[in-house]
Enzyme design. Structure first.
Site, PDB file in Angstrom:
ATOM      1  N   CYS A 136     -15.963 -22.078  -7.524  1.00 29.33           N
ATOM      2  CA  CYS A 136     -17.106 -21.349  -6.991  1.00 29.33           C
ATOM      3  C   CYS A 136     -18.231 -22.304  -6.585  1.00 29.33           C
ATOM      4  CB  CYS A 136     -17.600 -20.332  -8.020  1.00 29.33           C
ATOM      5  SG  CYS A 136     -19.074 -19.462  -7.479  1.00 29.33           S
ATOM      6  N   CYS A 139     -21.748 -21.055  -7.249  1.00 33.92           N
ATOM      7  CA  CYS A 139     -22.183 -21.147  -8.649  1.00 33.92           C
ATOM      8  C   CYS A 139     -22.509 -22.596  -9.016  1.00 33.92           C
ATOM      9  CB  CYS A 139     -21.097 -20.657  -9.599  1.00 33.92           C
ATOM     10  SG  CYS A 139     -20.214 -19.198  -9.053  1.00 33.92           S
ATOM     11  N   ASP A 140     -21.687 -23.548  -8.560  1.00 32.14           N
ATOM     12  CA  ASP A 140     -21.758 -24.908  -9.094  1.00 32.14           C
ATOM     13  C   ASP A 140     -22.210 -25.974  -8.101  1.00 32.14           C
ATOM     14  OD1 ASP A 140     -20.808 -23.872 -11.492  1.00 32.14           O
ATOM     15  OD2 ASP A 140     -18.717 -24.101 -10.880  1.00 32.14           O
TER      16      ASP A 140
END
Ligand code: FAD
Ligand code: NAP
Length: 330
Positions: A136, A139-140
């Site tokens: 992701c 997300c990261d």
């Protein structure tokens, strides 16, 4: 003590399919209960710009899903923060057990559990998960400011992830196992135009390399698909974007499946192999897998459930009337 909650219509999943089923189910006065699962809002909550949701030239995935949730709630859906851990579809009312300990019973069920990221299963992938390995970028991605990252895959997700990562990373290498991408042409054009992105064709990842103290990724070993030649590409982040698998674990022994785990539905409907159980979205669709098609199927599932419940109600009424006058039901 186990808390039991009965509903006419239980919807499992809170992606576009689940929320759309909830809007239609609520407007049909079925007072649906929707269980959100571990990813409230579904897959679109891990992306940024969505450019193909009709009516919005660009909308952020998480914003779109927050609006869908609010819409479903406003129409009268009870939205529950819980995850279903087991289902019994052998008799009606159907029973679903929640992680919270709640037991849900339902006269009809819409299964909208979507799909989950696939992993490569190569050495190093699991070891460095959360320490450089991710599925992701949204997300990261932030953790890779000024660093080098590798993205694996050739579909829309991989291209989107690669483009998004250029907001942070100094270099993004996209590795694909063939010599052409599966992603939409408009996405490919953006990818090829971006000076921070390099594409390595015809290679597959063999191993994620890294250190243990502190834990972190240092590179990936690749192999050329034809020559077998191996090479190492240095990187700090390794993003796997090779698609998603249907989340059908709950029903794999109870419903007919197709195409490697997708829930089978009767053509042109959302009816599964168990009457009263309907499936919508990525859990059943191995072809289109889009937000708008999932929402469309969510609508169909609620309408199919409404029709099923109306039929079941009138059959029960006929039976009750026959019993009252001492005649066998027709
Ligand atoms: P999902 O969105 O997968 O939602 C599944 C839901 O089920 C989740 O809420 C989850 O918590 C819940 N759930 C699962 N198991 C349980 C359980 N046991 N108990 C309770 N709940 C459970 N499509 C587009 O049209 N446009 C795009 O721009 C686009 N971008 C994308 C970007 C990315 C990074 C990804 C991964 C996908 C993208 N897609 C896009 C595809 C789109 O997100 C999916 O087609 C769509 O979200 C599928 O909707 P769904 O409702 O079937 O399921
Ligand atoms: P996908 O279309 O299935 O693509 C997966 C990619 O990963 C393919 O290029 C595939 O290679 C590659 N791959 C699969 N297994 C691999 C392995 N073991 N090793 C190396 N490479 C592997 O999946 P997706 O990109 O996640 O897209 C899923 C669905 O969501 C699609 O319908 C897509 O249109 C939709 N989506 C839409 C958008 C958008 O509209 N903007 C954004 C994201 C996703 P091959 O090509 O060789 O098979």
């Amino acid at each position: 003590m186990t808390d039991t909650k009965h509903t006419r219509l239980l919807i499992i999943g809170s992606g576009p399919a689940g929320y759309t089923a909830a809007v239609y189910g609520a407007r049909a006065m079925l007072a649906p209960v929707l269980v959100q699962g571990l990813q409230p809002g579904g897959q679109l909550t891990i992306t940024t710009d969505v450019e193909n949701w009709p009516g919005d030239t660009t909308v952020m995935g998480p914003d779109l899903m927050a609006r869908m949730e609010a819409h479903a709630r406003e129409m009268g859906t009870e939205i529950v923060t819980d995850t279903i851990t087991s289902l019994d579809l052998s008799r009606r009312p159907f029973t679903a057990l929640g992680d919270s300990g709640t037991r849900y019973t339902a006269d009809a069920l819409v299964l909208a559990t979507g799909a989950q990221a696939k992993w490569l299963g190569i050495p190093g992938e699991e070891r460095f998960m959360g320490f450089g390995v991710s599925a992701c970028a949204t997300c990261d991605g932030f953790f890779y400011r000024g660093k080098e990252v590798v993205v694996i895959g050739g579909g829309n997700t991989a291209v989107e992830e690669a483009l998004f990562l250029t907001n942070f990373a100094s270099k993004v290498t996209l590795v694909h196992r063939r010599d052409s991408l599966r992603a939409e042409k408009i996405m490919q054009e953006r990818l090829f135009r971006n000076p921070k992105i390099e594409v390595i064709w015809d290679h597959v990842p063999m191993e994620v390399l890294g250190d243990d103290q502190p834990p972190g990724v240092s590179g990936v070993k690749l192999r050329h698909v034809e020559s077998g030649e191996e090479r190492v590409v240095r990187c700090d982040g390794f993003f796997v974007a090779i698609g998603h698998a249907p989340a059908s674990e709950l029903v794999k022994d109870q419903l007919k499946l197709h195409n490697g785990g997708y829930v089978w539905v009767e053509s042109g409907t959302t009816s599964t192999s168990v009457p009263g159980v309907f499936a919508a979205g990525d859990i059943t669709d191995h072809v289109y897998r889009q937000a708008v098609t999932s929402a469309g199927m969510g609508c169909m599932a609620a309408l199919d459930a409404e029709r099923f419940l109306a039929g079941a109600d009138s059959a029960a009424e006929t039976e009750a009337r026959s019993e009252a006058v001492g005649e066998p039901a027709a």
